[in-house]
Design a protein around this motif. Structure first.
Motif, PDB file in Angstrom:
ATOM      1  N   MET A   1       0.227   7.232 -16.691  1.00  0.00           N
ATOM      2  CA  MET A   1       0.485   5.798 -16.557  1.00  0.00           C
ATOM      3  C   MET A   1       1.087   5.474 -15.193  1.00  0.00           C
ATOM      4  SD  MET A   1       2.835   3.295 -18.953  1.00  0.00           S
ATOM      5  CE  MET A   1       1.683   3.246 -20.319  1.00  0.00           C
ATOM      6  N   HIS A   2       1.959   6.354 -14.720  1.00  0.00           N
ATOM      7  CA  HIS A   2       2.560   6.160 -13.396  1.00  0.00           C
ATOM      8  C   HIS A   2       1.485   6.204 -12.313  1.00  0.00           C
ATOM      9  CE1 HIS A   2       5.615   7.661 -10.169  1.00  0.00           C
ATOM     10  NE2 HIS A   2       5.329   6.376 -10.033  1.00  0.00           N
ATOM     11  N   LYS A   3       0.550   7.129 -12.443  1.00  0.00           N
ATOM     12  CA  LYS A   3      -0.539   7.248 -11.470  1.00  0.00           C
ATOM     13  C   LYS A   3      -1.425   6.004 -11.480  1.00  0.00           C
ATOM     14  CE  LYS A   3      -4.338  10.359 -10.204  1.00  0.00           C
ATOM     15  NZ  LYS A   3      -5.069  11.618 -10.572  1.00  0.00           N
ATOM     16  N   GLU A   4      -1.756   5.522 -12.673  1.00  0.00           N
ATOM     17  CA  GLU A   4      -2.579   4.313 -12.774  1.00  0.00           C
ATOM     18  C   GLU A   4      -1.835   3.084 -12.253  1.00  0.00           C
ATOM     19  OE1 GLU A   4      -3.930   3.837 -16.738  1.00  0.00           O
ATOM     20  OE2 GLU A   4      -4.954   5.781 -16.822  1.00  0.00           O
ATOM     21  N   ALA A   5      -0.538   3.032 -12.504  1.00  0.00           N
ATOM     22  CA  ALA A   5       0.249   1.894 -12.029  1.00  0.00           C
ATOM     23  C   ALA A   5       0.300   1.852 -10.509  1.00  0.00           C
ATOM     24  CB  ALA A   5       1.658   1.957 -12.609  1.00  0.00           C
ATOM     25  N   LYS A   6       0.367   3.023  -9.872  1.00  0.00           N
ATOM     26  CA  LYS A   6       0.349   3.072  -8.409  1.00  0.00           C
ATOM     27  C   LYS A   6      -0.941   2.468  -7.861  1.00  0.00           C
ATOM     28  CE  LYS A   6       3.134   7.280  -7.747  1.00  0.00           C
ATOM     29  NZ  LYS A   6       3.082   8.689  -7.271  1.00  0.00           N
ATOM     30  N   GLY A   7      -2.060   2.958  -8.390  1.00  0.00           N
ATOM     31  CA  GLY A   7      -3.342   2.450  -7.907  1.00  0.00           C
ATOM     32  C   GLY A   7      -3.522   0.969  -8.172  1.00  0.00           C
ATOM     33  N   TRP A   8      -3.097   0.525  -9.357  1.00  0.00           N
ATOM     34  CA  TRP A   8      -3.280  -0.891  -9.702  1.00  0.00           C
ATOM     35  C   TRP A   8      -2.457  -1.805  -8.804  1.00  0.00           C
ATOM     36  CZ3 TRP A   8      -0.074  -4.808 -11.456  1.00  0.00           C
ATOM     37  CH2 TRP A   8      -0.703  -5.947 -11.948  1.00  0.00           C
ATOM     38  N   ILE A   9      -1.208  -1.465  -8.582  1.00  0.00           N
ATOM     39  CA  ILE A   9      -0.344  -2.354  -7.804  1.00  0.00           C
ATOM     40  C   ILE A   9      -0.726  -2.327  -6.324  1.00  0.00           C
ATOM     41  CG2 ILE A   9       1.548  -0.772  -7.187  1.00  0.00           C
ATOM     42  CD1 ILE A   9       3.460  -3.009  -8.136  1.00  0.00           C
ATOM     43  N   LYS A  10      -1.266  -1.191  -5.834  1.00  0.00           N
ATOM     44  CA  LYS A  10      -1.746  -1.135  -4.455  1.00  0.00           C
ATOM     45  C   LYS A  10      -2.953  -2.045  -4.265  1.00  0.00           C
ATOM     46  CE  LYS A  10      -0.293   3.501  -2.987  1.00  0.00           C
ATOM     47  NZ  LYS A  10      -0.758   4.868  -2.618  1.00  0.00           N
ATOM     48  N   GLU A  11      -3.928  -1.915  -5.146  1.00  0.00           N
ATOM     49  CA  GLU A  11      -5.134  -2.741  -5.040  1.00  0.00           C
ATOM     50  C   GLU A  11      -4.801  -4.226  -5.177  1.00  0.00           C
ATOM     51  OE1 GLU A  11      -7.825  -1.366  -7.960  1.00  0.00           O
ATOM     52  OE2 GLU A  11      -8.146   0.612  -7.025  1.00  0.00           O
ATOM     53  N   THR A  12      -3.909  -4.545  -6.103  1.00  0.00           N
ATOM     54  CA  THR A  12      -3.533  -5.951  -6.300  1.00  0.00           C
ATOM     55  C   THR A  12      -2.820  -6.511  -5.077  1.00  0.00           C
ATOM     56  OG1 THR A  12      -3.280  -5.514  -8.669  1.00  0.00           O
ATOM     57  CG2 THR A  12      -2.319  -7.532  -7.825  1.00  0.00           C
ATOM     58  N   ALA A  13      -1.902  -5.731  -4.517  1.00  0.00           N
ATOM     59  CA  ALA A  13      -1.174  -6.196  -3.341  1.00  0.00           C
ATOM     60  C   ALA A  13      -2.101  -6.362  -2.142  1.00  0.00           C
ATOM     61  CB  ALA A  13      -0.041  -5.226  -3.016  1.00  0.00           C
ATOM     62  N   GLN A  14      -3.037  -5.445  -1.952  1.00  0.00           N
ATOM     63  CA  GLN A  14      -3.976  -5.556  -0.836  1.00  0.00           C
ATOM     64  C   GLN A  14      -4.863  -6.790  -0.975  1.00  0.00           C
ATOM     65  OE1 GLN A  14      -6.072  -1.842  -0.833  1.00  0.00           O
ATOM     66  NE2 GLN A  14      -4.417  -0.703   0.178  1.00  0.00           N
ATOM     67  N   SER A  15      -5.394  -7.005  -2.178  1.00  0.00           N
ATOM     68  CA  SER A  15      -6.271  -8.163  -2.389  1.00  0.00           C
ATOM     69  C   SER A  15      -5.514  -9.472  -2.198  1.00  0.00           C
ATOM     70  CB  SER A  15      -6.873  -8.101  -3.788  1.00  0.00           C
ATOM     71  OG  SER A  15      -7.577  -6.902  -3.990  1.00  0.00           O
ATOM     72  N   CYS A  16      -4.315  -9.539  -2.745  1.00  0.00           N
ATOM     73  CA  CYS A  16      -3.550 -10.784  -2.651  1.00  0.00           C
ATOM     74  C   CYS A  16      -3.046 -11.027  -1.237  1.00  0.00           C
ATOM     75  CB  CYS A  16      -2.378 -10.748  -3.628  1.00  0.00           C
ATOM     76  SG  CYS A  16      -2.874 -10.735  -5.348  1.00  0.00           S
ATOM     77  N   SER A  17      -2.706  -9.974  -0.521  1.00  0.00           N
ATOM     78  CA  SER A  17      -2.270 -10.167   0.862  1.00  0.00           C
ATOM     79  C   SER A  17      -3.405 -10.699   1.724  1.00  0.00           C
ATOM     80  CB  SER A  17      -1.748  -8.849   1.431  1.00  0.00           C
ATOM     81  OG  SER A  17      -2.766  -7.858   1.410  1.00  0.00           O
ATOM     82  N   THR A  18      -4.630 -10.263   1.433  1.00  0.00           N
ATOM     83  CA  THR A  18      -5.789 -10.799   2.160  1.00  0.00           C
ATOM     84  C   THR A  18      -5.949 -12.292   1.915  1.00  0.00           C
ATOM     85  OG1 THR A  18      -6.895  -8.659   1.942  1.00  0.00           O
ATOM     86  CG2 THR A  18      -8.268 -10.541   2.509  1.00  0.00           C
TER      87      THR A  18
END
Length: 709
Positions: free
Chosen positions: A515-532
Motif C-alpha cells: 500500500m505504501h508503494k502504491e501510495a507513492k506512485g499515486w501521489i506522485k502522478e497526481t501531483a505532477q498532473s495537477c501542477s501542470t
C-alpha cells in the motif's frame, strides 16, 4: 440395418393447448379444456410432475381452483389435494408461491369435506413435507408470506413448532432472516421463543446469522443523499414492528391480539396520540403514491424491524457467558534480532510456506469435502464478537445494555469485543466501547497468537478498502487507526512481540508495504498532473493581466474602463487567480520533493495535496470570473438583453462545475480537514480562557484585591 425407434411426444395436442393457455394466462380457455375431459386434471401436465390443479394455483384465482376441484369426485379430489410434484410439493406448497390467501381456505375446506373416513387418520395437508422436509408453513415463512403464514397457523392442530424445523435442523427463523423478511422473523419468535436459541446444521444461532448482515442495519447502511436522508429522518420512528395486515383496510393499532395469530400479546404498541397517528397515516399514503418515498419507507422499515428483531434475540442469547479468561500470556519485550532481520525472517518464512503449499497442491490432489465448506470459520464467535466485527452498533449496544458483564467476554482464541472492532476497523464500535467504564480493562488483552491491539490494527488480514479518493488517503486512514490505538494502549506494549517475534510497528511496515508503494506512485502522478494544470492556469491569468479589456487611453495611458466596477472586479479576480494558482504549484512541487516516508502519509502529504487541490479549484473559479468580466466589458450588453448575462454566466461556470463534480471526494477530504481544525480551535479557546481566568483570579487573590474569582 435396424430401423431407428420412433420418438413420440409425451403430451398430446389437448395438453399442449392447455399449456399455451396457462403460459398466456388465459384461464378461461384453460378451464374450458378440462371441462371437456375431467380426467386430465390429475394427469401429469408438465415436466415437473405438476397436475393441472397445481398449475391453477399460479392464477391467484380462488374461484378457478374451487371450480376445478369440484369437477373431481370425492375420492379423486382427496388424492388430488395430496398429490405431490417431482419435489413432492402439494397444492398448499404451490399456493404459498402466490399471494392469494383465499386459495388456502379453498384447499382446507375441500380437505375437511372430502376426506373419506378411512383416510382421515392420515397426515393433514398442513403437516405434509416435501423432499426438503418443509411444510407449507415453513415455505410461507421462507418466502415472507406473513399473512398466509398466519392464516395457516390458525388451522394447525397440535404442536406448531414442528412445522418450523426441517429434518436437517434448519429452522424457518433462519430462513426468514436470510431472506430479510424480518416481520416474519419477529412473528415466529413471538410464536415460539425456543426458535431464538435454535442452532442450524452449522451450529449457528439466528443472532449469529443476523450479526453477519450489517447492511440491514442503519449504522452500516450505504450513505444516502441530503434529500433522502432528510426524508428518512422525517419518517415515523416506531410502529413498523406491528403486523396490522391492513394494506387495504383500517385497523385499531392499540388493540392487542391474544389469539394464535399473534402468538402472544404484542409488547410493542403504536403510540396512542392522535397527532402521531395522523403523521403515520400521511407518510404511509405518501409512500404508496410516490416511489421515491416508498423506497425510503421500506428501507427504514427494514432497519427498524431488524433492530426490533435483534432486541428480541438478544434477550434469549446467553452465549457471552462462556468466556476464556484463564489463559494469560506474558509480555515478550526483548527481541533478539534487529528490526530489519525480524521482518526479513518473517517474510522468508511466509514465502517458503506459500511455495510448499503450491507444491503440495500441484503434486497431489486432495478434494475438499463439502463438510469443511459448509461450516463457517466464524461459527465459534458469539453474536457480540460477530456484531463488533461487522460494525453493527445496534446489536452490540443492546447486548451490553441488557447484560453489562458481556463486555468482558473472551473467545476461545483470546479475542474480546475491542479486538474484533479494532482489527475490522469499526470506528463506531470503538467509540461506543470507549464510553464504557470497562474500556480500560479491554485494552490489556493479548490473544492466543500473542497479539495486542496494536498488532491487530497493524495487520491487513481483515482490511476492506474504504470509500476514499486515493491510495494515499487509504494509507492515511490506516495510520490514523494505528495512532488512535497507540494512544490507548500502555507504552510497554509497544515493544511486545507476537508469536512471530514481531512488534506492532514491524507488522505495520511489513503488512502495508504494498500500500505504501502504491501510495507513492499515486501521489506522485497526481501531483505532477495537477501542477501542470496549475502552471497552465497561472500562464493564462498572467497573460490576462497585461491584456487590458478596451485598451488604454492614449492621452494619459490609463485603462479605458478604469472607473467601472466590472473592471475593478476583473482586476481583483485576476490577481487572486494568479496567486492561488502559484500557491497550488508550490504545494504540488513540495509534494514531488518530499521523501515519501511511511509516516509522511499520516498528515503531511495528504494535507498538502488537499490544500493544493483547494488552491487549484479556487484559481479556476477566479479565472472563470475574470473571463466573464472581460467579456462583459467588451460586449457591453444592453438592459434589454439581461437574459444573456444569465446564459453567459452558466456557460462560463460549466467547466468549473464539472471539475468540482469529478474531484468531489478530494474536496470532501479538505472539508473534513477544515472541520477537524475548527474543532481543535473551539476546544483550545475555552480551555485557554479557563486557564487564563484561573491564573488571573489567583493573582487578584494574592494581591488582596478580590477574594472571589
Amino acid at each position: 440395418m435396424v430401423a431407428e425407434e420412433e420418438v413420440v411426444s409425451m403430451f398430446d395436442e389437448t395438453t399442449i393447448k392447455a399449456q399455451r393457455a396457462a403460459r398466456s394466462e388465459n384461464w378461461r380457455l384453460f378451464k374450458k379444456i378440462f371441462e371437456e375431459d375431467k380426467k386430465r386434471l390429475v394427469e401429469p401436465f408438465d415436466l415437473f410432475g405438476n397436475t393441472a390443479i397445481h398449475i391453477a394455483t399460479r392464477s391467484n384465482n380462488p374461484r378457478l381452483l374451487h371450480e376445478l376441484l369440484e369437477m373431481l369426485s370425492e375420492k379423486e379430489r382427496w388424492h388430488a389435494l395430496r398429490k405431490g410434484n417431482c419435489v413432492n410439493n402439494t397444492l398448499l406448497h404451490e399456493i404459498v408461491l402466490g399471494t392469494a390467501v383465499e386459495m388456502v381456505g379453498v384447499v382446507l375446506k375441500f380437505e375437511k369435506e372430502a376426506a373419506p373416513e378411512e383416510e382421515k387418520r392420515r397426515v393433514a395437508l398442513l403437516e405434509i413435507q416435501n423432499d426438503s422436509g418443509e411444510t407449507p408453513l415453513f415455505v410461507a415463512a421462507k418466502l415472507g408470506r406473513l399473512e398466509m403464514l398466519k392464516y395457516m397457523a390458525r388451522h394447525v392442530e397440535g404442536d406448531i413448532t414442528s412445522h418450523f424445523v426441517r429434518f436437517d435442523k434448519y429452522s424457518a427463523l433462519h430462513a426468514s432472516i436470510l431472506g430479510q423478511f424480518f416481520d416474519v422473523a419477529v412473528w415466529l419468535i413471538k410464536m415460539d421463543e425456543k426458535l431464538a436459541q435454535h442452532k442450524d446444521m452449522n451450529g449457528m444461532t439466528c443472532l449469529q446469522l443476523l450479526s453477519n448482515m450489517p447492511l440491514v442495519f442503519r449504522s452500516q447502511a450505504p450513505a444516502m443523499g441530503t434529500v433522502k436522508n432528510l426524508i428518512y429522518k422525517m419518517l415515523p420512528e416506531e410502529g413498523y414492528e406491528i403486523h396490522d395486515d391492513d394494506e387495504n383496510e383500517s385497523a385499531d393499532y392499540t388493540h392487542q391480539r391474544k389469539d394464535i395469530e399473534s402468538g402472544q400479546q404484542d409488547e410493542a404498541k403504536f403510540p396512542s396520540s392522535d397527532r402521531w397517528r395522523i403523521n403515520y397515516a400521511i407518510w404511509r399514503t405518501l409512500a404508496k403514491e410516490f416511489d421515491g418515498i416508498g423506497r425510503i419507507w421500506k428501507l427504514k422499515k427494514q432497519h427498524k424491524l431488524a433492530e426490533h428483531l435483534s432486541e428480541l434475540l438478544v434477550q434469549k442469547d446467553f452465549s457471552w457467558q462462556i468466556s476464556f479468561h484463564e489463559n494469560l500470556h506474558p509480555l515478550i519485550m526483548s527481541p533478539v534480532l534487529s528490526k530489519s532481520d525480524r521482518i526479513k525472517h518473517t517474510h522468508h518464512m511466509k514465502e517458503m510456506h506459500k511455495t510448499n503449499s503450491e507444491m503440495s497442491r500441484s503434486t497431489s490432489y486432495r478434494p475438499i469435502t463439502t463438510e469443511k465448506l459448509s461450516i463457517p470459520h466464524y461459527k465459534n464467535y458469539t453474536p457480540l464478537l460477530l456484531a463488533a466485527g461487522s460494525g453493527i452498533v445496534e446489536i452490540v449496544g443492546k447486548i451490553i445494555d441488557r447484560f453489562p458483564e458481556a463486555i468482558c467476554h473472551v473467545s476461545q482464541d483470546e479475542h474480546n469485543v475491542l479486538h474484533m472492532a479494532v482489527k475490522h476497523r469499526q470506528l463506531k464500535i470503538f467509540n461506543l466501547l470507549k464510553k464504557h467504564s470497562a474500556f480500560k480493562s479491554l485494552i490489556f488483552r493479548i490473544t492466543a497468537e500473542g497479539r495486542t491491539l496494536l498488532h491487530q490494527i497493524s495487520r491487513m488480514e481483515f482490511y476492506v478498502e474504504q470509500h476514499l479518493p486515493g491510495v494515499a488517503f487509504q494509507l492515511q486512514d490506516e495510520l490514523r487507526w494505528y495512532e488512535r490505538v497507540k494512544h490507548i494502549v500502555p507504552t510497554y506494549y509497544l515493544m511486545h512481540c507476537d508469536k512471530d517475534g514481531l512488534t506492532a510497528e514491524d507488522v505495520l511496515e511489513m503488512e502495508h508495504r504494498e500500500m505504501h508503494k502504491e501510495a507513492k506512485g499515486w501521489i506522485k502522478e497526481t501531483a505532477q498532473s495537477c501542477s501542470t494544470v496549475a502552471v497552465l492556469v497561472a500562464t493564462v491569468v498572467f497573460a490576462a493581466a497585461y491584456t487590458i479589456p478596451g485598451g488604454t487611453n492614449q492621452n494619459n495611458g490609463f485603462p479605458m474602463f478604469l472607473g467601472s466596477r466590472v473592471f475593478l472586479f476583473y482586476t481583483v479576480t485576476d490577481v487572486v487567480a494568479l496567486v492561488s494558482s502559484l500557491a497550488s504549484v508550490l504545494m504540488f512541487l513540495s509534494i514531488l520533493t518530499s521523501p515519501y516516508e511511511l509516516w509522511d502519509f499520516r498528515s503531511y502529504l495528504p494535507r498538502k495535496l488537499s490544500l493544493g487541490f483547494a488552491f487549484l479549484f479556487f484559481s479556476l473559479v477566479c479565472t472563470m470570473l475574470t473571463l466573464s468580466a472581460t467579456v462583459l466589458l467588451t460586449i457591453r450588453l444592453g438592459n434589454h438583453q439581461k437574459w444573456a448575462y444569465v446564459l453567459f454566466g452558466c456557460a462560463v461556470f460549466f467547466p468549473v462545475v464539472i471539475f468540482w463534480r469529478m474531484q468531489f471526494p478530494l474536496y470532501n477530504m479538505f472539508q473534513r480537514l477544515a472541520q477537524r481544525l475548527f474543532k481543535k480551535l473551539t476546544r483550545a479557546v475555552p480551555n485557554y480562557l479557563v486557564k487564563y481566568s484561573g491564573k488571573r483570579s489567583q493573582t487578584r487573590n494574592y494581591h488582596g484585591i478580590s477574594m472571589t474569582s
